[in-house]
Motif scaffolding. Structure first.
Motif, PDB file in Angstrom:
ATOM      1  N   ARG A   1       0.950  -1.255  -0.068  1.00  0.00           N
ATOM      2  CA  ARG A   1       0.007   0.047  -0.047  1.00  0.00           C
ATOM      3  C   ARG A   1       0.833   1.197   0.035  1.00  0.00           C
ATOM      4  O   ARG A   1       0.659   2.066  -0.882  1.00  0.00           O
ATOM      5  N   TRP A   2       1.995   1.311   0.931  1.00  0.00           N
ATOM      6  CA  TRP A   2       2.689   2.401   0.973  1.00  0.00           C
ATOM      7  C   TRP A   2       3.528   2.540  -0.419  1.00  0.00           C
ATOM      8  O   TRP A   2       3.773   3.786  -0.901  1.00  0.00           O
ATOM      9  N   ALA A   3       3.720   1.528  -1.104  1.00  0.00           N
ATOM     10  CA  ALA A   3       4.342   1.625  -2.576  1.00  0.00           C
ATOM     11  C   ALA A   3       3.566   2.166  -3.371  1.00  0.00           C
ATOM     12  O   ALA A   3       3.790   3.196  -4.211  1.00  0.00           O
ATOM     13  N   GLU A   4       2.352   1.660  -3.532  1.00  0.00           N
ATOM     14  CA  GLU A   4       1.353   2.271  -4.515  1.00  0.00           C
ATOM     15  C   GLU A   4       1.083   3.674  -4.381  1.00  0.00           C
ATOM     16  O   GLU A   4       0.681   4.400  -5.268  1.00  0.00           O
ATOM     17  N   GLN A   5       1.009   4.107  -2.831  1.00  0.00           N
ATOM     18  CA  GLN A   5       0.671   5.469  -2.638  1.00  0.00           C
ATOM     19  C   GLN A   5       1.884   6.500  -3.098  1.00  0.00           C
ATOM     20  O   GLN A   5       1.515   7.645  -3.194  1.00  0.00           O
ATOM     21  N   SER A   6       3.121   5.997  -3.014  1.00  0.00           N
ATOM     22  CA  SER A   6       4.107   6.561  -3.431  1.00  0.00           C
ATOM     23  C   SER A   6       4.536   6.942  -4.599  1.00  0.00           C
ATOM     24  O   SER A   6       5.467   7.783  -4.993  1.00  0.00           O
ATOM     25  N   ALA A   7       4.162   5.993  -5.707  1.00  0.00           N
ATOM     26  CA  ALA A   7       4.510   6.144  -7.075  1.00  0.00           C
ATOM     27  C   ALA A   7       3.322   5.268  -8.020  1.00  0.00           C
ATOM     28  O   ALA A   7       2.781   4.747  -7.393  1.00  0.00           O
ATOM     29  N   LYS A   8       3.408   5.813  -9.232  1.00  0.00           N
ATOM     30  CA  LYS A   8       2.388   5.557 -10.321  1.00  0.00           C
ATOM     31  C   LYS A   8       3.223   4.385 -11.133  1.00  0.00           C
ATOM     32  O   LYS A   8       2.329   3.508 -11.627  1.00  0.00           O
ATOM     33  N   ILE A   9       4.225   4.361 -11.449  1.00  0.00           N
ATOM     34  CA  ILE A   9       5.052   3.344 -12.096  1.00  0.00           C
ATOM     35  C   ILE A   9       4.949   2.223 -11.489  1.00  0.00           C
ATOM     36  O   ILE A   9       5.784   2.006 -10.345  1.00  0.00           O
ATOM     37  N   LYS A  10       4.974   0.846 -12.096  1.00  0.00           N
ATOM     38  CA  LYS A  10       5.000  -0.286 -11.480  1.00  0.00           C
ATOM     39  C   LYS A  10       6.463  -0.647 -10.844  1.00  0.00           C
ATOM     40  O   LYS A  10       6.533  -1.252  -9.830  1.00  0.00           O
ATOM     41  N   PHE A  11       7.394  -0.468 -11.704  1.00  0.00           N
ATOM     42  CA  PHE A  11       8.793  -0.868 -11.485  1.00  0.00           C
ATOM     43  C   PHE A  11       9.330   0.044 -10.230  1.00  0.00           C
ATOM     44  O   PHE A  11       9.888  -0.605  -9.148  1.00  0.00           O
ATOM     45  N   VAL A  12       8.588   1.364  -9.892  1.00  0.00           N
ATOM     46  CA  VAL A  12       9.078   1.956  -8.741  1.00  0.00           C
ATOM     47  C   VAL A  12       8.387   1.452  -7.554  1.00  0.00           C
ATOM     48  O   VAL A  12       8.833   1.249  -6.397  1.00  0.00           O
ATOM     49  N   GLN A  13       6.973   1.057  -7.805  1.00  0.00           N
ATOM     50  CA  GLN A  13       6.400   0.549  -6.677  1.00  0.00           C
ATOM     51  C   GLN A  13       7.100  -0.736  -6.329  1.00  0.00           C
ATOM     52  O   GLN A  13       7.077  -0.951  -5.030  1.00  0.00           O
ATOM     53  N   THR A  14       7.603  -1.522  -7.228  1.00  0.00           N
ATOM     54  CA  THR A  14       8.106  -2.993  -6.533  1.00  0.00           C
ATOM     55  C   THR A  14       9.354  -2.357  -5.841  1.00  0.00           C
ATOM     56  O   THR A  14       9.707  -3.121  -5.108  1.00  0.00           O
ATOM     57  N   ALA A  15      10.289  -1.293  -6.558  1.00  0.00           N
ATOM     58  CA  ALA A  15      11.240  -1.082  -5.626  1.00  0.00           C
ATOM     59  C   ALA A  15      11.208  -0.668  -4.296  1.00  0.00           C
ATOM     60  O   ALA A  15      11.783  -0.922  -3.348  1.00  0.00           O
TER      61      ALA A  15
END
Length: 437
Positions: free
Chosen positions: A91-105
Motif C-alpha cells: 500500500r505504501w508503494a502504491e501511494q508513493s508512485a504510479k510506475i509499476k517498477f518504482v512500486q516494486t522497488a
C-alpha cells in the motif's frame, strides 16, 4: 487464525532453538574415536589446553547461531505475512508512485529493511563472538560498512529478480516457474563472470602477489593444470580476520587465483603450495561447472515445488496470510519463505556432493605436491586459526560442512604417507643385493 499461525510459528522456533541448544551443549559427542587418539589428527597433539577449550566453546556457540539464523528468516517472513505488514508495504508503494517498477522497488526496500533489522541482532552476536575469540579483528565500523554493502548488493540483485518474476507470474500463472528458471541460467553465469571483477572488490583490495618467487611457483603449477592465469592475486584480509583461505574464482577470462594475506603470513611455502594445488584441482576437475549445473537442476526442482506450494498455501491460508493470488507482490515473503526452507532442506545433499569434490581436490593436491607432512601441518594450522572442531557433531557435519572434517582430511593424508613409505620400502627390498639405494 492469523494470530494462531503467528503464535505457533514463534513457539516452533523457540522449541527448535532449545532442541539445538540441548543437542550441541549436552548431547553431541565430539570426542575422537579411540583409534585416532595420539595420531596427527588428534587435536591434543597440536593444540595446547587453552586452544582445545576455546575450540569447543567457540564451535558450540557458532554452530548454535548457524542453526538459529535460517529459521529466524522463516519466522520473520511468517510474521510479516500474518501481521499484514506485507500488505502495508504494498500500500505504501502504491501511494508513493504510479510506475509499476518504482512500486516494486519501494515495496522491496521496506521488506528488505524489515528483514535486515530483524536479523541484525543475530548477525551482531555472531560478529561479537568472532571478535571475542580473536577470529575477527575487524572494527565495528568496517563490519557495519560490509553489512550495508551486502544490503544494497542483495537489494539490487533482488530488484532485478523480483521485477522479472512478477512480470512472469502476470504473463503465465501456471508456467512462470519454468520461464523463471530458463532466465536464471544466463543470469547465474553472468553473475559468476561478474563477481571477481565487480562485486568482490567492493569488500576488499585485490593486487598481484608481492612475493614474485612464490607467484612464479604457483603460476608454474597453474600452467601444469592448464589454468589461464597470468597473476596470482593477494587480498588484504589481515585487517579483518585471523582465519586462512585461498580460492580459484570466476569463469572464462575472469578466472582468478586468490590468496588471503593471512595465509601468506602464517603458512610456509610448502603449505601454501599444497593449498594452491587443492584450489587448482577444483578448476581441473570442473567442479565449478558441475556445481553450477547442480545448482541449476536443484533450482528447477525448487521453483516447481515453490509454484505448487504457493498455490496450495494461498488456497488454504490466503485470507490469513493476506494474499489473494500468486501474482500479488505481497506474496513475496511467502516465496522467500518456501525457497529458504527448500534450500535448507536440500543442504545435506549439496554438502555431500561438495565434500566429495573437496576430497577429490585433497587427493589431487597431495598427488601433485607429494608432501603429506606439509598437507597435515596445513590442516592443523587451519584448525588452530579457525578454532574448528576436528570431529564435529553429526548434524553439524550434515547441515553445515561443505568440506570433509579435519579428522577425515588429516587421516587421509596419513594413509597416503603410509602407502608411499610402503611403496618405497618395497622398491628398496626388490633391489639386487649389493646395489646401493
Amino acid at each position: 487464525m492469523a494470530r494462531k499461525i503467528g503464535f505457533y510459528a514463534v513457539v516452533a522456533y523457540a522449541v527448535y532453538g532449545m532442541f539445538f541448544y540441548w543437542y550441541l551443549f549436552y548431547f553431541a559427542d565430539t570426542s575422537l574415536p579411540f583409534e585416532y587418539e595420539g595420531s596427527r589428527a588428534d587435536p591434543a597433539t597440536f593444540l595446547n589446553g587453552r586452544e582445545l577449550m576455546l575450540t569447543e566453546e567457540y564451535s558450540k556457540v557458532r554452530n548454535l547461531l548457524f542453526f538459529l539464523s535460517t529459521p529466524l528468516e522463516w519466522l520473520l517472513y511468517t510474521l510479516i505475512l500474518v501481521s499484514g505488514l506485507s500488505k502495508a508495504f504494498k500500500r505504501w508503494a502504491e501511494q508513493s508512485a504510479k510506475i509499476k517498477f518504482v512500486q516494486t522497488a519501494i515495496y522491496l526496500f521496506w521488506l528488505s529493511l524489515f528483514a535486515f533489522i530483524g536479523t541484525f541482532p543475530l548477525n551482531f552476536i555472531s560478529y561479537s563472538l568472532s571478535k571475542s575469540y580473536h577470529i575477527s579483528v575487524q572494527t565495528f565500523n568496517s563490519w557495519i560498512k560490509e553489512e550495508l554493502i551486502d544490503f544494497w548488493i542483495n537489494y539490487g540483485i533482488m530488484l532485478i529478480i523480483v521485477t522479472v518474476l512478477y512480470w512472469l507470474t502476470n504473463k503465465s500463472r501456471k508456467r512462470w516457474w519454468l520461464y523463471a528458471w530458463l532466465l536464471s541460467v544466463p543470469f547465474t553465469l553472468f553473475m559468476m563472470f561478474l563477481r571477481p571483477v565487480v562485486i568482490d572488490p567492493l569488500y576488499n583490495d585485490f593486487y598481484p602477489l608481492k612475493n614474485k618467487e612464490l607467484e612464479a611457483k604457483i603460476l608454474s603449477m597453474a600452467e601444469q593444470a592448464n589454468i589461464p592465469s597470468e597473476h596470482v592475486f593477494e587480498v588484504n584480509m589481515a585487517q579483518k580476520t585471523t582465519a586462512l583461505n585461498a580460492y580459484v574464482t570466476g569463469i572464462g577470462s575472469n578466472s582468478r587465483i586468490v590468496l588471503w594475506d593471512t595465509t601468506l603470513n602464517l603458512l610456509n611455502e610448502k603449505q601454501i603450495l599444497f593449498i594452491m594445488a587443492h584450489e587448482m584441482a577444483h578448476y581441473v576437475k570442473k567442479h565449478l561447472y558441475i556445481g553450477i549445473a547442480g545448482y541449476l537442476l536443484l533450482s528447477l526442482a525448487g521453483l516447481y515445488i515453490t509454484s505448487k506450494a504457493m498455490n496450495m498455501a494461498i488456497r488454504r491460508w490466503g485470507n490469513d496470510l493476506k494474499i489473494s493470488q500468486v501474482n500479488d507482490i505481497a506474496s513475496l515473503p511467502l516465496i522467500l519463505l518456501i525457497v529458504s526452507i527448500l534450500m535448507f532442506a536440500s543442504s545435506p545433499l549439496s554438502n555431500v556432493l561438495s565434500r566429495y569434490q573437496e576430497k577429490q581436490a585433497d587427493q589431487y593436491a597431495i598427488e601433485m605436491t607429494r608432501d603429506p607432512a606439509a598437507a597435515i601441518s596445513t590442516f592443523q594450522e587451519l584448525t588452530r586459526a579457525g578454532l574448528s572442531q576436528v570431529n564435529p557433531p553429526l548434524l553439524v557435519k550434515i547441515f553445515r560442512y561443505e568440506h570433509p572434517t579435519m579428522l577425515e582430511r588429516i587421516s587421509a593424508m596419513e594413509d597416503y604417507e603410509i602407502k608411499q613409505k610402503s611403496k618405497t620400502n618395497m622398491g628398496l627390498s626388490q633391489k639386487p643385493k649389493g646395489q646401493t639405494p
